[in-house]
Scaffold this motif. Structure first.
Motif, mmCIF file in Angstrom:
data_model
loop_
_atom_site.group_PDB
_atom_site.id
_atom_site.type_symbol
_atom_site.label_atom_id
_atom_site.label_comp_id
_atom_site.label_asym_id
_atom_site.label_seq_id
_atom_site.Cartn_x
_atom_site.Cartn_y
_atom_site.Cartn_z
ATOM 1 N N PHE B 7 0.635 -1.280 -0.028
ATOM 2 C CA PHE B 7 -0.078 -0.004 0.097
ATOM 3 C C PHE B 7 0.816 1.369 -0.027
ATOM 4 C CE2 PHE B 7 -2.504 -3.526 1.596
ATOM 5 C CZ PHE B 7 -3.890 -3.288 0.868
ATOM 6 N N LYS B 270 -12.826 -0.134 -4.491
ATOM 7 C CA LYS B 270 -11.765 -0.323 -3.292
ATOM 8 C C LYS B 270 -11.909 0.938 -2.371
ATOM 9 C CE LYS B 270 -8.299 -0.295 -6.651
ATOM 10 N NZ LYS B 270 -7.217 -0.294 -7.157
ATOM 11 N N SER B 271 -12.257 1.923 -2.831
ATOM 12 C CA SER B 271 -12.186 3.089 -1.916
ATOM 13 C C SER B 271 -13.406 3.046 -1.016
ATOM 14 C CB SER B 271 -11.827 4.459 -2.594
ATOM 15 O OG SER B 271 -12.929 4.817 -3.618
ATOM 16 N N LEU B 274 -13.047 0.368 1.672
ATOM 17 C CA LEU B 274 -12.248 0.794 2.697
ATOM 18 C C LEU B 274 -12.604 1.799 3.588
ATOM 19 C CD1 LEU B 274 -9.303 0.231 3.790
ATOM 20 C CD2 LEU B 274 -8.298 1.652 2.050
ATOM 21 N N ILE B 337 -4.187 3.096 -2.774
ATOM 22 C CA ILE B 337 -4.960 1.899 -3.427
ATOM 23 C C ILE B 337 -4.844 2.328 -5.091
ATOM 24 C CG2 ILE B 337 -5.843 1.083 -1.647
ATOM 25 C CD1 ILE B 337 -8.258 2.755 -2.067
ATOM 26 N N VAL B 346 -7.413 -4.950 -1.178
ATOM 27 C CA VAL B 346 -8.075 -4.093 -0.168
ATOM 28 C C VAL B 346 -9.175 -4.908 0.693
ATOM 29 C CG1 VAL B 346 -9.777 -2.196 -0.009
ATOM 30 C CG2 VAL B 346 -7.994 -2.084 -1.959
#
Lengths: 361, 361
Positions: B7, B270-271, B274, B337, B346
């Motif tokens: 990361f 992905k975000s 997270l 990411i 992730v």
């Protein structure tokens, strides 16, 4: 073909053990979970790689403690602008001795920032010699005197550091650093792109006498400021870390091979082989540089008939010899024989040159 | 360990197929007799690699024909000085919108060359949002307006190009280029270091509307002149050729994966994963950025108790998750990411975060 003898002037041949190690570590460096090219430059792994490269380079080149070493991206030409910005007051005189194409390039980088003075130039004579020291016109108030220690294109090399009195001597050593013992103390700044004798393309080094960093220089962006770079361990911004790592591997290989004393012997042997072949060819091959100024690193030569250039290059490639085409500025041929070029490679070249001459003489 | 999920914020993870190809070609590129890192940048092999990388990048990012693409060594910070030198008259006003650390860095590079104007800044609020466009104080006579499209440290992202009228908009896209469709025509200059979304460290790209190159700028070394670089195909001096080659491989991989539309979907997924984990952690994890300005690329977060930072990092490494330590400017954690990070990476991180929270909550 398999790996050839590569006479490219830069980017240039790297030692095969270095490439093999880089290949082996490409997916994962030691047990780091990632390649070195993927790891943070601020992490312990790369910080160790960087510090080790500097320590090894200091040992290889013999850098005294009162000299700082900067690792820089952007190549030697960028440094030709930055030395003016960092070490000359705006418009202060700076003396340049021009012995070839790269010395001329240096002028264009410094021109906006200094009162540019050509102390001597070999241009009128086609850059075939280093102008005699007695004929240099140096300025007493110059910020520095700049020379190109070895001219990669014209094949002209200073065989010793000229005496320039109290004004610090700055030298572009891109194509001859680490090829023989070097008395750094004779210089204020020694800088070099790595892609010839020190490792891969994409990184350079600046070796600078620390007291010079006290000079104010002239207004410049932070990123152009050597003092700030030094304070940040050459990581004011993200450095070219893979290139730095490769430089470290190459320097370690040179130390293991015997260091600069050993490479001085090899360079002498390699260049003598090649010049002997050229000079003994009864004019079939020709190198025009004065004997005392001939480069041990870059040997430009011409065939007596330019119509033979293309067949020469094609046959050389067939024989496993690549990178021999001369720079477009000069034409003809050029064999660059840096530290990673073994004597066997030069022997293969001179054998080929003899054979080619027999067939076309 | 074997390859971990990395990361790191840049240098950052590269696609494994790219590393494998580079590994395979490390001793010899195709049938060239040498590695690409050893071949002349002027030879037909590298010239083809370079041209293909540009063509692929143009296709990937959608660069219109009236924009030039420069490949540059030295990183994005260097470009922050060069955009001022190339596009502003000496002392001309230039407007800067500062949304984090790298916007602040940009100021220091331009300061010696322009009349620096802070049009807006999120600093007083700790860089937790993009200042509202209505509050920007723009100068009519500005050479350009500069923004940092995505702040790698503070995790603040412009989700669209702001309207700045007739003055050209310049943007540092180092950490978000090629992560979603980008309307280049909204910008005068888009520049980026490659080491996040585009490939390896040690190279950058500058995408510039050609008509801007007609501006005189201010006195500068040749090597700092974008026009001269463009005329020389970005080879005014020896470019970082291996890095350029790796950028080319990475761009080709992105095209094969589906291009920026596909990576926009992946980045969103992905975000969201997270941020959902962070926001749903009842304060165990914390991200302070305003929802609308949260970066899809860099997710800084804090543990509720800084004493847990070291155990978190150690346990993450055990779990095959590396590069999570936050930048020293902010502390805490940061997960970057970029395109090379798969959704599975992730998911492994959020799984780990849940497990860590259960054990330490």
């Amino acid at each position: 073909m398999s790996r050839a003898y590569n006479f490219s002037a830069g980017p240039a041949a790297l030692p095969e053990p270095v490439l093999r190690q880089a290949q082996q570590e490409m997916l994962e460096w030691r047990a780091a979970g990632a390649s070195i090219v993927e790891l943070s430059h601020r992490g312990p792994e790369f910080m160790a790689v960087a510090a080790e490269a500097e320590a090894d380079l200091r040992r290889l080149v013999g850098v005294p403690d009162d000299y700082a070493v900067l690792f820089v991206g952007g190549g030697a030409t960028t440094q030709q602008a930055l030395i003016a910005l960092n070490f000359a007051a705006a418009g202060q005189p700076a003396d340049y001795v021009v012995t070839g194409h790269w010395g001329r390039t240096a002028l264009r980088q410094a021109a906006p920032y200094v009162d540019l003075r050509i102390a001597a130039s070999g241009e009128a004579e086609g850059f075939r010699d280093v102008p005699a020291r007695a004929d240099w016109r140096l300025s007493e108030d110059a910020a520095y005197v700049h020379i190109t220690a070895n001219e990669t294109i014209h094949g002209v090399e200073f065989r010793e550091a000229p005496d320039v009195g109290e004004v610090p001597l700055f030298a572009d050593f891109s194509s001859s650093i680490a090829s023989e013992p070097l008395d750094i103390a004779r210089y204020g700044v020694v800088y070099a792109g790595a892609q010839k004798n020190l490792g891969p393309v994409g990184i350079g080094v600046v070796i600078v006498r620390r007291e010079l960093l006290e000079r104010a220089g002239q207004p410049r962006a932070d990123i152009f400021d050597y003092r700030l770079q030094l304070a940040a361990d050459s990581m004011l911004n993200t450095p070219p870390s893979w290139n730095w790592y490769m430089l470290g591997l190459t320097v370690k290989w040179m130390l293991a091979e015997g260091g600069v004393e050993e490479f001085a012997l090899r360079s002498a042997a390699k260049s003598e082989l090649l010049y002997r072949e050229i000079d003994g060819s009864s004019g079939f091959y020709r190198n025009d540089v004065a004997a005392a100024a001939r480069s041990r690193m870059n040997v430009p030569f011409f065939l007596h008939d330019a119509a033979l250039d293309a067949p020469f290059l094609a046959a050389a490639r067939e024989a496993g010899l690549i990178g021999l085409k001369g720079h477009r500025v000069l034409g003809g041929m050029r064999a660059s024989i840096y530290n990673a070029m073994p004597v066997e490679g030069v022997r293969a070249l001179t054998d080929f040159m003899q054979e080619f001459r027999r067939r076309h003489g």
